[in-house]
Design an enzyme around this catalytic site. Structure first.
Site, short mmCIF file in Angstrom:
data_model
loop_
_atom_site.label_atom_id
_atom_site.label_comp_id
_atom_site.label_asym_id
_atom_site.label_seq_id
_atom_site.Cartn_x
_atom_site.Cartn_y
_atom_site.Cartn_z
N SER A 45 26.24 37.72 59.89
CA SER A 45 26.69 38.13 58.56
C SER A 45 26.64 39.65 58.38
CB SER A 45 25.84 37.47 57.47
OG SER A 45 26.07 36.09 57.41
N GLY A 224 31.82 40.22 56.07
CA GLY A 224 33.01 40.84 55.52
C GLY A 224 33.58 40.21 54.26
N CYS A 249 26.96 30.78 52.11
CA CYS A 249 27.22 32.22 52.08
C CYS A 249 28.73 32.50 52.11
CB CYS A 249 26.48 32.92 53.22
SG CYS A 249 26.31 34.70 52.99
N LEU A 250 29.28 33.03 53.21
CA LEU A 250 30.73 33.21 53.28
C LEU A 250 31.44 31.87 53.10
CD1 LEU A 250 33.24 35.01 53.92
CD2 LEU A 250 32.93 34.34 56.32
N GLN A 253 31.95 31.23 49.53
CA GLN A 253 33.05 32.03 48.97
C GLN A 253 34.41 31.46 49.36
OE1 GLN A 253 32.06 35.88 50.53
NE2 GLN A 253 30.06 35.90 49.52
N ASN A 291 22.18 37.44 52.08
CA ASN A 291 22.76 38.60 52.78
C ASN A 291 24.27 38.63 52.59
OD1 ASN A 291 23.39 36.43 54.42
ND2 ASN A 291 22.11 37.07 56.13
N GLY A 293 27.70 40.88 50.49
CA GLY A 293 28.21 41.99 49.70
C GLY A 293 29.32 41.58 48.75
N TYR A 294 29.69 40.30 48.76
CA TYR A 294 30.73 39.77 47.88
C TYR A 294 30.16 38.57 47.12
CZ TYR A 294 34.06 42.65 50.44
OH TYR A 294 34.72 43.73 50.99
N HIS A 334 20.90 31.24 51.70
CA HIS A 334 20.71 30.58 53.00
C HIS A 334 19.57 29.58 52.92
CE1 HIS A 334 23.36 32.91 55.76
NE2 HIS A 334 23.33 33.73 54.72
N ASP A 336 18.62 27.63 55.16
CA ASP A 336 17.91 27.57 56.44
C ASP A 336 16.70 28.49 56.42
OD1 ASP A 336 20.55 29.02 56.34
OD2 ASP A 336 19.59 30.19 57.91
#
Length: 361
Positions: A45, A224, A249-250, A253, A291, A293-294, A334, A336
Protein backbone atom coordinates in the site's frame (compact mmCIF):
# COMPACT_ATOMS: atom_id res chain seq x y z
CA UNK A 1 27.36 10.78 3.65
CA UNK A 2 25.21 13.86 4.06
CA UNK A 3 21.74 13.77 2.54
CA UNK A 4 18.82 16.13 2.06
CA UNK A 5 15.07 15.81 1.74
CA UNK A 6 13.78 18.77 -0.26
CA UNK A 7 10.01 19.26 -0.19
CA UNK A 8 8.10 20.75 -3.11
CA UNK A 9 7.33 23.83 -1.00
CA UNK A 10 11.08 24.52 -0.60
CA UNK A 11 11.65 23.16 2.92
CA UNK A 12 14.93 21.29 3.39
CA UNK A 13 15.67 18.60 5.99
CA UNK A 14 19.29 17.47 6.38
CA UNK A 15 20.51 14.15 7.71
CA UNK A 16 22.93 11.27 7.18
CA UNK A 17 22.28 8.81 4.39
CA UNK A 18 22.27 5.03 4.86
CA UNK A 19 21.31 2.15 2.60
CA UNK A 20 21.15 3.19 -1.04
CA UNK A 21 22.56 6.61 -1.94
CA UNK A 22 20.51 7.07 -5.11
CA UNK A 23 18.65 10.34 -5.72
CA UNK A 24 14.92 10.16 -6.41
CA UNK A 25 11.61 11.93 -6.76
CA UNK A 26 8.94 10.67 -4.37
CA UNK A 27 5.89 11.55 -2.26
CA UNK A 28 6.44 12.08 1.46
CA UNK A 29 3.98 10.69 4.03
CA UNK A 30 4.24 9.87 7.74
CA UNK A 31 3.31 7.05 10.11
CA UNK A 32 2.45 7.48 13.78
CA UNK A 33 3.14 3.87 14.79
CA UNK A 34 5.72 3.16 17.51
CA UNK A 35 6.50 -0.29 16.09
CA UNK A 36 5.91 -2.18 12.85
CA UNK A 37 8.58 -0.48 10.73
CA UNK A 38 9.37 -3.71 8.87
CA UNK A 39 5.73 -4.37 8.03
CA UNK A 40 5.33 -0.75 6.95
CA UNK A 41 8.38 -0.76 4.69
CA UNK A 42 7.21 -3.92 2.89
CA UNK A 43 3.47 -3.12 2.72
CA UNK A 44 2.50 -2.73 -0.97
CA UNK A 45 0.00 0.00 0.00
CA UNK A 46 2.99 2.30 0.51
CA UNK A 47 4.44 1.66 -2.93
CA UNK A 48 6.11 4.76 -4.35
CA UNK A 49 6.07 6.76 -1.12
CA UNK A 50 8.79 7.87 1.29
CA UNK A 51 7.83 7.04 4.85
CA UNK A 52 8.59 9.37 7.73
CA UNK A 53 8.54 7.50 11.06
CA UNK A 54 7.50 9.81 13.90
CA UNK A 55 8.65 7.43 16.64
CA UNK A 56 12.22 8.60 17.32
CA UNK A 57 14.11 5.27 17.49
CA UNK A 58 13.72 2.96 14.48
CA UNK A 59 15.48 -0.37 13.95
CA UNK A 60 15.74 -1.30 17.64
CA UNK A 61 14.47 -4.87 17.11
CA UNK A 62 16.20 -5.38 13.77
CA UNK A 63 14.85 -7.23 10.74
CA UNK A 64 13.55 -10.81 10.78
CA UNK A 65 12.43 -13.25 8.10
CA UNK A 66 8.76 -13.50 9.03
CA UNK A 67 7.20 -10.04 9.18
CA UNK A 68 7.44 -8.82 5.58
CA UNK A 69 4.05 -7.94 4.11
CA UNK A 70 4.71 -8.10 0.36
CA UNK A 71 6.09 -10.85 -1.84
CA UNK A 72 9.64 -11.76 -0.82
CA UNK A 73 11.67 -9.27 1.20
CA UNK A 74 11.54 -6.32 -1.17
CA UNK A 75 10.60 -2.95 0.34
CA UNK A 76 7.57 -1.22 -1.17
CA UNK A 77 8.47 2.27 0.02
CA UNK A 78 10.77 4.54 -1.99
CA UNK A 79 12.79 5.56 1.08
CA UNK A 80 12.58 5.95 4.86
CA UNK A 81 13.22 9.03 7.00
CA UNK A 82 14.01 8.53 10.70
CA UNK A 83 15.29 10.42 13.75
CA UNK A 84 17.67 7.85 15.27
CA UNK A 85 18.89 4.63 13.62
CA UNK A 86 19.41 1.79 16.10
CA UNK A 87 22.80 0.22 15.44
CA UNK A 88 22.56 -2.71 17.90
CA UNK A 89 19.12 -4.35 17.64
CA UNK A 90 17.97 -6.51 20.52
CA UNK A 91 15.56 -9.27 19.50
CA UNK A 92 16.06 -13.03 19.27
CA UNK A 93 14.27 -13.09 15.88
CA UNK A 94 16.54 -10.48 14.30
CA UNK A 95 18.82 -11.63 11.48
CA UNK A 96 20.19 -8.23 10.40
CA UNK A 97 20.14 -4.55 11.24
CA UNK A 98 17.85 -2.08 9.53
CA UNK A 99 20.91 -0.43 7.97
CA UNK A 100 22.05 -3.77 6.51
CA UNK A 101 18.54 -4.45 5.19
CA UNK A 102 18.41 -1.03 3.52
CA UNK A 103 21.82 -1.60 1.90
CA UNK A 104 20.96 -5.13 0.76
CA UNK A 105 17.60 -4.07 -0.72
CA UNK A 106 18.82 -0.82 -2.31
CA UNK A 107 16.51 1.21 -0.07
CA UNK A 108 17.51 4.85 0.55
CA UNK A 109 17.39 6.04 4.15
CA UNK A 110 17.99 9.34 5.91
CA UNK A 111 18.67 9.50 9.65
CA UNK A 112 19.21 12.39 12.03
CA UNK A 113 16.10 14.22 10.82
CA UNK A 114 13.65 16.00 13.11
CA UNK A 115 10.84 13.71 11.98
CA UNK A 116 8.19 15.16 14.26
CA UNK A 117 8.78 18.63 12.85
CA UNK A 118 8.61 17.13 9.36
CA UNK A 119 5.38 15.29 10.20
CA UNK A 120 3.84 18.51 11.50
CA UNK A 121 4.72 20.26 8.25
CA UNK A 122 3.11 17.48 6.21
CA UNK A 123 0.07 17.62 8.49
CA UNK A 124 -0.23 21.39 8.02
CA UNK A 125 0.50 21.54 4.29
CA UNK A 126 -0.51 18.04 3.16
CA UNK A 127 1.43 15.15 1.62
CA UNK A 128 3.58 16.50 -1.19
CA UNK A 129 6.27 15.57 -3.72
CA UNK A 130 9.87 15.74 -2.55
CA UNK A 131 13.33 14.77 -3.73
CA UNK A 132 16.00 12.90 -1.79
CA UNK A 133 19.50 14.01 -2.81
CA UNK A 134 23.09 13.89 -1.58
CA UNK A 135 23.87 17.52 -2.39
CA UNK A 136 21.89 20.74 -2.64
CA UNK A 137 22.45 21.21 -6.34
CA UNK A 138 19.52 23.29 -7.55
CA UNK A 139 19.89 22.22 -11.16
CA UNK A 140 19.72 18.54 -10.19
CA UNK A 141 16.83 19.17 -7.80
CA UNK A 142 14.85 21.01 -10.49
CA UNK A 143 15.53 18.18 -12.97
CA UNK A 144 14.12 15.64 -10.51
CA UNK A 145 11.02 17.71 -9.76
CA UNK A 146 10.23 18.22 -13.44
CA UNK A 147 9.66 14.48 -13.92
CA UNK A 148 6.11 13.18 -14.16
CA UNK A 149 5.71 11.36 -10.86
CA UNK A 150 2.50 9.38 -11.71
CA UNK A 151 4.19 8.01 -14.86
CA UNK A 152 7.29 7.04 -12.88
CA UNK A 153 5.10 5.28 -10.35
CA UNK A 154 3.21 3.27 -12.96
CA UNK A 155 6.46 2.25 -14.66
CA UNK A 156 7.95 1.02 -11.38
CA UNK A 157 4.73 -0.79 -10.45
CA UNK A 158 4.72 -3.10 -13.47
CA UNK A 159 5.27 -6.72 -12.48
CA UNK A 160 4.48 -10.19 -13.70
CA UNK A 161 1.54 -11.56 -11.73
CA UNK A 162 0.60 -15.19 -11.28
CA UNK A 163 -2.33 -17.07 -9.79
CA UNK A 164 -1.32 -18.66 -6.48
CA UNK A 165 -3.27 -20.82 -4.02
CA UNK A 166 -2.77 -20.99 -0.24
CA UNK A 167 -4.42 -24.11 1.15
CA UNK A 168 -6.54 -24.03 4.31
CA UNK A 169 -8.67 -26.70 5.94
CA UNK A 170 -10.23 -29.34 3.69
CA UNK A 171 -13.79 -28.33 4.55
CA UNK A 172 -13.06 -24.60 4.79
CA UNK A 173 -14.46 -21.96 2.43
CA UNK A 174 -12.73 -21.12 -0.85
CA UNK A 175 -11.91 -17.45 -1.31
CA UNK A 176 -10.89 -15.75 -4.55
CA UNK A 177 -8.67 -12.80 -3.66
CA UNK A 178 -8.15 -10.03 -6.22
CA UNK A 179 -4.64 -8.67 -5.67
CA UNK A 180 -4.21 -4.91 -6.15
CA UNK A 181 -1.18 -4.76 -3.82
CA UNK A 182 -1.77 -7.51 -1.29
CA UNK A 183 -0.49 -7.63 2.29
CA UNK A 184 0.64 -11.13 3.22
CA UNK A 185 -1.04 -10.87 6.63
CA UNK A 186 -4.47 -10.85 4.94
CA UNK A 187 -3.86 -14.31 3.50
CA UNK A 188 -2.54 -15.50 6.88
CA UNK A 189 -5.66 -14.20 8.64
CA UNK A 190 -7.92 -16.08 6.21
CA UNK A 191 -5.91 -19.30 6.41
CA UNK A 192 -5.99 -19.06 10.21
CA UNK A 193 -9.78 -19.32 9.88
CA UNK A 194 -9.60 -22.42 7.69
CA UNK A 195 -10.04 -20.78 4.28
CA UNK A 196 -8.27 -21.79 1.10
CA UNK A 197 -7.23 -18.61 -0.68
CA UNK A 198 -6.52 -18.30 -4.40
CA UNK A 199 -4.82 -15.01 -5.25
CA UNK A 200 -5.62 -13.59 -8.69
CA UNK A 201 -4.06 -10.51 -10.34
CA UNK A 202 -6.31 -7.47 -9.95
CA UNK A 203 -6.85 -7.38 -13.72
CA UNK A 204 -8.41 -10.86 -13.81
CA UNK A 205 -11.87 -10.85 -15.46
CA UNK A 206 -14.91 -12.11 -13.54
CA UNK A 207 -15.25 -15.17 -15.82
CA UNK A 208 -11.87 -16.52 -14.66
CA UNK A 209 -12.78 -15.94 -11.02
CA UNK A 210 -16.09 -17.73 -11.50
CA UNK A 211 -14.34 -20.71 -13.12
CA UNK A 212 -12.45 -21.28 -9.85
CA UNK A 213 -15.83 -21.82 -8.12
CA UNK A 214 -15.16 -19.73 -5.00
CA UNK A 215 -17.47 -19.33 -2.02
CA UNK A 216 -16.60 -15.66 -1.71
CA UNK A 217 -14.41 -12.87 -3.08
CA UNK A 218 -12.03 -10.49 -1.31
CA UNK A 219 -10.72 -7.22 -2.80
CA UNK A 220 -7.26 -6.47 -1.46
CA UNK A 221 -5.50 -3.34 -0.34
CA UNK A 222 -3.11 -1.54 -2.67
CA UNK A 223 -1.37 1.76 -3.43
CA UNK A 224 -2.36 5.01 -5.07
CA UNK A 225 -5.43 6.71 -6.47
CA UNK A 226 -8.42 4.33 -6.69
CA UNK A 227 -9.67 6.06 -9.85
CA UNK A 228 -6.64 4.59 -11.67
CA UNK A 229 -8.14 1.11 -11.25
CA UNK A 230 -11.16 1.69 -13.49
CA UNK A 231 -10.76 -1.77 -15.02
CA UNK A 232 -11.94 -3.31 -11.73
CA UNK A 233 -15.43 -1.74 -11.74
CA UNK A 234 -17.03 -4.18 -14.20
CA UNK A 235 -15.46 -7.17 -12.48
CA UNK A 236 -16.67 -6.11 -9.03
CA UNK A 237 -20.23 -5.52 -10.24
CA UNK A 238 -20.37 -8.94 -11.90
CA UNK A 239 -18.94 -10.75 -8.90
CA UNK A 240 -21.11 -9.07 -6.25
CA UNK A 241 -24.21 -10.41 -7.99
CA UNK A 242 -23.00 -13.98 -7.45
CA UNK A 243 -20.79 -14.11 -4.35
CA UNK A 244 -20.36 -12.52 -0.93
CA UNK A 245 -17.70 -9.83 -1.23
CA UNK A 246 -15.38 -8.14 1.24
CA UNK A 247 -13.06 -5.22 0.44
CA UNK A 248 -10.09 -3.91 2.44
CA UNK A 249 -8.50 -0.43 2.15
CA UNK A 250 -8.10 0.17 -1.62
CA UNK A 251 -10.56 -2.70 -2.10
CA UNK A 252 -13.03 -0.71 0.01
CA UNK A 253 -12.62 2.33 -2.23
CA UNK A 254 -12.95 0.28 -5.42
CA UNK A 255 -16.07 -1.45 -4.07
CA UNK A 256 -17.61 1.94 -3.25
CA UNK A 257 -16.72 3.41 -6.66
CA UNK A 258 -18.17 0.38 -8.47
CA UNK A 259 -21.46 1.00 -6.67
CA UNK A 260 -21.72 4.68 -7.54
CA UNK A 261 -19.72 6.47 -4.83
CA UNK A 262 -16.75 8.79 -5.27
CA UNK A 263 -13.40 9.16 -3.53
CA UNK A 264 -11.15 12.12 -2.73
CA UNK A 265 -7.49 12.65 -1.88
CA UNK A 266 -7.02 13.39 1.81
CA UNK A 267 -4.78 16.19 3.00
CA UNK A 268 -2.23 13.87 4.60
CA UNK A 269 -4.03 10.54 4.99
CA UNK A 270 -4.14 8.06 7.87
CA UNK A 271 -1.03 5.96 8.43
CA UNK A 272 -0.44 4.10 11.68
CA UNK A 273 -2.41 1.88 14.00
CA UNK A 274 -3.99 4.16 16.54
CA UNK A 275 -7.01 5.35 14.54
CA UNK A 276 -10.27 5.01 16.48
CA UNK A 277 -13.26 3.78 14.48
CA UNK A 278 -16.92 3.38 15.45
CA UNK A 279 -18.91 0.32 14.40
CA UNK A 280 -22.21 2.04 13.65
CA UNK A 281 -24.36 -1.09 14.07
CA UNK A 282 -23.00 -2.19 17.44
CA UNK A 283 -22.10 1.26 18.81
CA UNK A 284 -18.64 -0.02 19.67
CA UNK A 285 -15.28 1.63 19.13
CA UNK A 286 -12.06 0.01 17.97
CA UNK A 287 -8.48 1.05 17.41
CA UNK A 288 -7.49 0.18 13.85
CA UNK A 289 -4.48 -0.12 11.59
CA UNK A 290 -4.69 2.21 8.59
CA UNK A 291 -2.57 3.28 5.63
CA UNK A 292 -4.37 5.30 2.97
CA UNK A 293 -4.26 8.70 1.33
CA UNK A 294 -7.74 8.55 -0.25
CA UNK A 295 -11.19 8.13 1.28
CA UNK A 296 -14.79 7.53 0.22
CA UNK A 297 -16.81 10.74 -0.08
CA UNK A 298 -19.72 10.46 2.33
CA UNK A 299 -21.89 12.89 0.33
CA UNK A 300 -21.51 10.73 -2.78
CA UNK A 301 -23.26 7.80 -1.06
CA UNK A 302 -26.61 9.55 -1.43
CA UNK A 303 -28.63 7.86 -4.15
CA UNK A 304 -26.51 4.69 -4.09
CA UNK A 305 -27.40 1.34 -2.56
CA UNK A 306 -24.59 1.71 -0.03
CA UNK A 307 -24.85 2.49 3.67
CA UNK A 308 -22.13 3.41 6.18
CA UNK A 309 -21.13 0.72 8.69
CA UNK A 310 -17.99 2.30 10.21
CA UNK A 311 -16.70 5.82 10.64
CA UNK A 312 -13.55 7.44 12.03
CA UNK A 313 -14.21 9.06 15.39
CA UNK A 314 -12.31 12.32 14.95
CA UNK A 315 -12.91 13.33 11.32
CA UNK A 316 -15.98 11.12 10.75
CA UNK A 317 -14.52 9.81 7.49
CA UNK A 318 -16.24 6.76 5.98
CA UNK A 319 -14.49 3.64 7.28
CA UNK A 320 -16.90 0.97 6.07
CA UNK A 321 -19.86 0.47 3.74
CA UNK A 322 -22.18 -2.34 2.68
CA UNK A 323 -24.81 -2.98 0.04
CA UNK A 324 -28.33 -2.93 1.46
CA UNK A 325 -29.52 -5.93 -0.54
CA UNK A 326 -26.43 -8.14 -0.96
CA UNK A 327 -23.81 -9.90 1.16
CA UNK A 328 -21.17 -7.38 0.11
CA UNK A 329 -19.26 -4.95 2.31
CA UNK A 330 -15.90 -3.25 2.74
CA UNK A 331 -13.75 -1.53 5.37
CA UNK A 332 -11.12 1.17 5.00
CA UNK A 333 -8.94 -0.12 7.86
CA UNK A 334 -6.91 -3.34 8.05
CA UNK A 335 -8.60 -6.02 10.17
CA UNK A 336 -5.53 -8.25 9.72
CA UNK A 337 -3.89 -5.81 12.18
CA UNK A 338 -0.27 -6.40 11.29
CA UNK A 339 1.11 -4.10 12.51
CA UNK A 340 -1.49 -3.10 15.05
CA UNK A 341 -3.93 -4.37 17.67
CA UNK A 342 -6.40 -7.22 17.25
CA UNK A 343 -9.51 -5.14 17.79
CA UNK A 344 -10.88 -5.45 14.25
CA UNK A 345 -10.27 -9.15 13.54
CA UNK A 346 -14.01 -9.78 14.01
CA UNK A 347 -14.42 -8.42 10.46
CA UNK A 348 -12.74 -11.56 9.12
CA UNK A 349 -14.81 -13.75 11.45
CA UNK A 350 -18.03 -12.20 10.13
CA UNK A 351 -16.98 -12.77 6.52
CA UNK A 352 -15.88 -16.37 7.08
CA UNK A 353 -19.11 -17.11 8.98
CA UNK A 354 -21.17 -15.85 6.04
CA UNK A 355 -19.22 -18.06 3.63
CA UNK A 356 -19.51 -21.08 5.91
CA UNK A 357 -23.28 -20.61 6.23
CA UNK A 358 -23.60 -20.28 2.47
CA UNK A 359 -21.42 -23.32 1.90
CA UNK A 360 -23.51 -25.43 4.29
CA UNK A 361 -26.86 -24.25 2.95
Amino acid sequence: MQGYLVLKNGSVYAGERFGSEKDLLTEVVFSTGMTGYQETMTDPSYFGQTMVFTYPLIGNYGINLDDNEGAGSKPAVDAIIIKDLARRPANFRSVMTLADFAKEEDLPGLTGVDTRKLAKEIRDHGSMPAVLVSELNQEKIDALFVQDYPSLLLARAKKEEEIETFVGEADGPKIALLDFGLKGSIVKALQKRGATVTVFPGTTPASVIEASNPDGVLLSNGPGDPTQYGYATKTILELQNKYPIMGICLGHQLFAIANGAKTYKMKFGYRGFNHAVTDVDHKRKYFTSQNHGYAVDRASLAGTNLEVTHEEINAETVEGVRLKDKEAFSVQFHPDASPGPHDAEYIFDNFINKLTEKKGA
